[in-house]
Design a protein around this motif. Structure first.
Motif, PDB file in Angstrom:
ATOM      1  N   TYR A  22       1.387  42.878  11.609  1.00 27.87           N
ATOM      2  CA  TYR A  22       2.413  41.929  12.062  1.00 27.87           C
ATOM      3  C   TYR A  22       3.735  42.150  11.318  1.00 27.87           C
ATOM      4  O   TYR A  22       4.817  42.015  11.902  1.00 27.87           O
ATOM      5  CB  TYR A  22       1.937  40.487  11.871  1.00 27.87           C
ATOM      6  N   LEU A  23       3.651  42.481  10.041  1.00 27.31           N
ATOM      7  CA  LEU A  23       4.865  42.767   9.277  1.00 27.31           C
ATOM      8  C   LEU A  23       5.602  43.981   9.856  1.00 27.31           C
ATOM      9  O   LEU A  23       6.827  43.976   9.991  1.00 27.31           O
ATOM     10  CB  LEU A  23       4.521  43.014   7.807  1.00 27.31           C
ATOM     11  N   LYS A  24       4.844  45.006  10.196  1.00 26.94           N
ATOM     12  CA  LYS A  24       5.459  46.203  10.782  1.00 26.94           C
ATOM     13  C   LYS A  24       6.108  45.874  12.122  1.00 26.94           C
ATOM     14  O   LYS A  24       7.222  46.317  12.427  1.00 26.94           O
ATOM     15  CB  LYS A  24       4.418  47.305  10.967  1.00 26.94           C
ATOM     16  N   LYS A  25       5.400  45.072  12.925  1.00 26.81           N
ATOM     17  CA  LYS A  25       5.939  44.674  14.228  1.00 26.81           C
ATOM     18  C   LYS A  25       7.251  43.909  14.048  1.00 26.81           C
ATOM     19  O   LYS A  25       8.225  44.143  14.772  1.00 26.81           O
ATOM     20  CB  LYS A  25       4.917  43.815  14.966  1.00 26.81           C
ATOM     21  N   SER A  54       1.157  36.284  17.331  1.00 23.15           N
ATOM     22  CA  SER A  54      -0.275  36.512  17.520  1.00 23.15           C
ATOM     23  C   SER A  54      -0.788  35.767  18.745  1.00 23.15           C
ATOM     24  O   SER A  54      -0.250  34.725  19.124  1.00 23.15           O
ATOM     25  CB  SER A  54      -1.055  36.061  16.280  1.00 23.15           C
ATOM     26  N   GLY A  55      -1.845  36.336  19.343  1.00 23.12           N
ATOM     27  CA  GLY A  55      -2.448  35.661  20.483  1.00 23.12           C
ATOM     28  C   GLY A  55      -3.420  34.583  20.068  1.00 23.12           C
ATOM     29  O   GLY A  55      -3.574  33.573  20.760  1.00 23.12           O
ATOM     30  N   GLY A  56      -4.070  34.772  18.918  1.00 23.50           N
ATOM     31  CA  GLY A  56      -5.070  33.820  18.454  1.00 23.50           C
ATOM     32  C   GLY A  56      -4.634  33.082  17.210  1.00 23.50           C
ATOM     33  O   GLY A  56      -3.602  33.388  16.603  1.00 23.50           O
ATOM     34  N   VAL A  57      -5.441  32.100  16.839  1.00 30.54           N
ATOM     35  CA  VAL A  57      -5.176  31.271  15.670  1.00 30.54           C
ATOM     36  C   VAL A  57      -5.809  31.900  14.432  1.00 30.54           C
ATOM     37  O   VAL A  57      -6.930  32.416  14.494  1.00 30.54           O
ATOM     38  CB  VAL A  57      -5.731  29.848  15.901  1.00 30.54           C
ATOM     39  N   LEU A  58      -5.087  31.868  13.317  1.00 27.10           N
ATOM     40  CA  LEU A  58      -5.633  32.323  12.035  1.00 27.10           C
ATOM     41  C   LEU A  58      -6.448  31.191  11.440  1.00 27.10           C
ATOM     42  O   LEU A  58      -5.909  30.110  11.157  1.00 27.10           O
ATOM     43  CB  LEU A  58      -4.496  32.724  11.091  1.00 27.10           C
TER      44      LEU A  58
END
Length: 392
Positions: A22-25, A54-58
């Motif tokens: 996610y950081l890279k994105k 993100s699509g889902g929940v952490l």
């Protein structure tokens, strides 16, 4: 074993790998902050807006595991203090300032991009008066604004300007160190609170015995740090620091209010004597979907010094506006109007960020609404103040 105990050998670092993706994105799309929260989706701030990544929940457990994988040996410190600051080196080109903290749903973290290259004055479109601040021999320069307004970047650019043009000893005290300066014309010692020193006040007290010319204090957080910073400026050093205040008037009020009532007259006199400039920032979305800093800039003059000494802070905004032509000071609304007239920001963005939207709208329509009771004496006052701000 408690959920807060950590066995590093048992960690797979799978959660850290996901966050790194996610950081890279975020870096690839030009974002500035990645927000991670237990029991929520991951979001990134892009051009000032929070966007779902993100699509889902952490889950709460995955957020806890991620914290262990990121912090490793510092996890126990995090549990004890309930929040922690650090710099995360992602790769050779990218570093992030990280704040991790506990909240009602578990653990959250915010990753802020730290540019590898320190921007130039031209890249940040900084007013020329800020370059003149870097040439001062002594005094106090404050850069203020809300979190995320670009204070650290502006300060880094000013320190870099000194490094390129002068031969001085610079000490920075930061929490944590974000922009890393290499010795050029100057020798620069950078100290990170928690790693290289126990506190801002300890490091600042020690700095006065370390032959500094210029001291950068990452933030003036408490009474003792403020007192030491004022003392350093008063004894012949050039001191830079930040405050989480929205403008010059609130900055003066915040500093004075840190002290007991019986000490405030002394602090007011000291501040009036050493203050050389206050730069307050607001980041505004531009028409090309980027962001530009609007800046209120207080430049010290005999009039400004007198207003601070006499507890007439409510007159500072008028004094700043009236000193624009001769001293290059400016209010937020003057700065915002410039950006609007240059076509950099929209009318909507200008009015939503203005100090007085109604007055600014009239100015956009070519009407002068700024005549005040003080205007009749402006020409006389400017003549009295002229050439006092000697930057040579």
């Amino acid at each position: 074993m408690s959920q807060y105990d950590i066995d590093i050998s048992s960690l797979t670092f799978e959660q850290l790998k996901k966050i790194r993706a996610y950081l890279k994105k975020m870096v690839d799309v030009g974002g500035s902050d990645l927000h991670i929260k237990a029991n929520s989706v991951i979001r990134a701030r892009i051009d000032g807006d929070l966007v779902q990544f993100s699509g889902g929940v952490l889950s709460k457990d995955d957020a806890l595991t991620f914290a262990k994988e990121l912090l490793k040996g510092r996890f126990s410190e995090f549990v004890e203090k309930k929040e922690i600051d650090l710099v995360y080196p992602f790769d050779e080109r990218n570093r992030f300032r990280v704040n991790m903290f506990f909240q009602v749903d578990g653990i959250s973290a915010v990753f802020r991009v730290i540019p590898l290259q320190i921007p130039s004055f031209e890249e940040l479109h900084l007013p020329e008066i800020l370059r003149k601040f870097t040439r001062l021999q002594r005094g106090l320069i404050l850069v203020t604004g809300i979190t995320g307004s670009g204070k650290s970047t502006t300060l880094a650019t000013m320190i870099n300007e000194i490094n390129l043009t002068r031969k001085k000893h610079i000490i920075t005290i930061e929490d944590p160190v974000e922009f890393v300066h290499k010795d050029r014309g100057c020798i620069i010692n950078q100290r990170s609170v928690g790693q290289d020193t126990l506190s801002f006040k300890n490091a600042l007290r020690a700095a006065l015995r370390e032959d500094p010319d210029i001291i950068l204090v990452g933030e003036m957080r408490d009474m003792e740090t403020i007192n030491l910073a004022l003392h350093a400026a008063d004894t012949g050093h050039l001191v830079f620091s930040t405050l989480h205040t929205i403008d010059a008037k609130e900055t003066v009020n915040r500093i004075i209010a840190q002290f007991p009532t019986d000490e405030q007259p002394r602090i007011r006199l000291s501040l009036a004597s050493v203050i050389q400039g206050v730069v307050s920032q607001r980041l505004i979305k531009t028409v090309d979907k980027k962001r530009r800093a609007a800046m209120e800039i207080l430049v010290k003059t005999p009039r400004i010094e007198k207003l601070i000494m006499e507890n007439r802070d409510y007159e500072l905004s008028d004094a700043i506006a009236e000193g624009r032509e001769h001293y290059k000071s400016q209010t937020f609304d003057q700065s915002i109007l410039d950006l609007y007239n240059e076509g950099i920001i929209s009318q909507e963005a200008a009015l939503s960020n203005a100090t007085s939207a109604s007055d600014l709208k009239l100015k956009m329509n070519g009407l002068n609404t700024t005549k005040s009771s003080a205007d009749s004496s402006v020409d006389v006052k400017v003549q009295e103040d002229e050439d006092i701000f000697d930057l040579k």
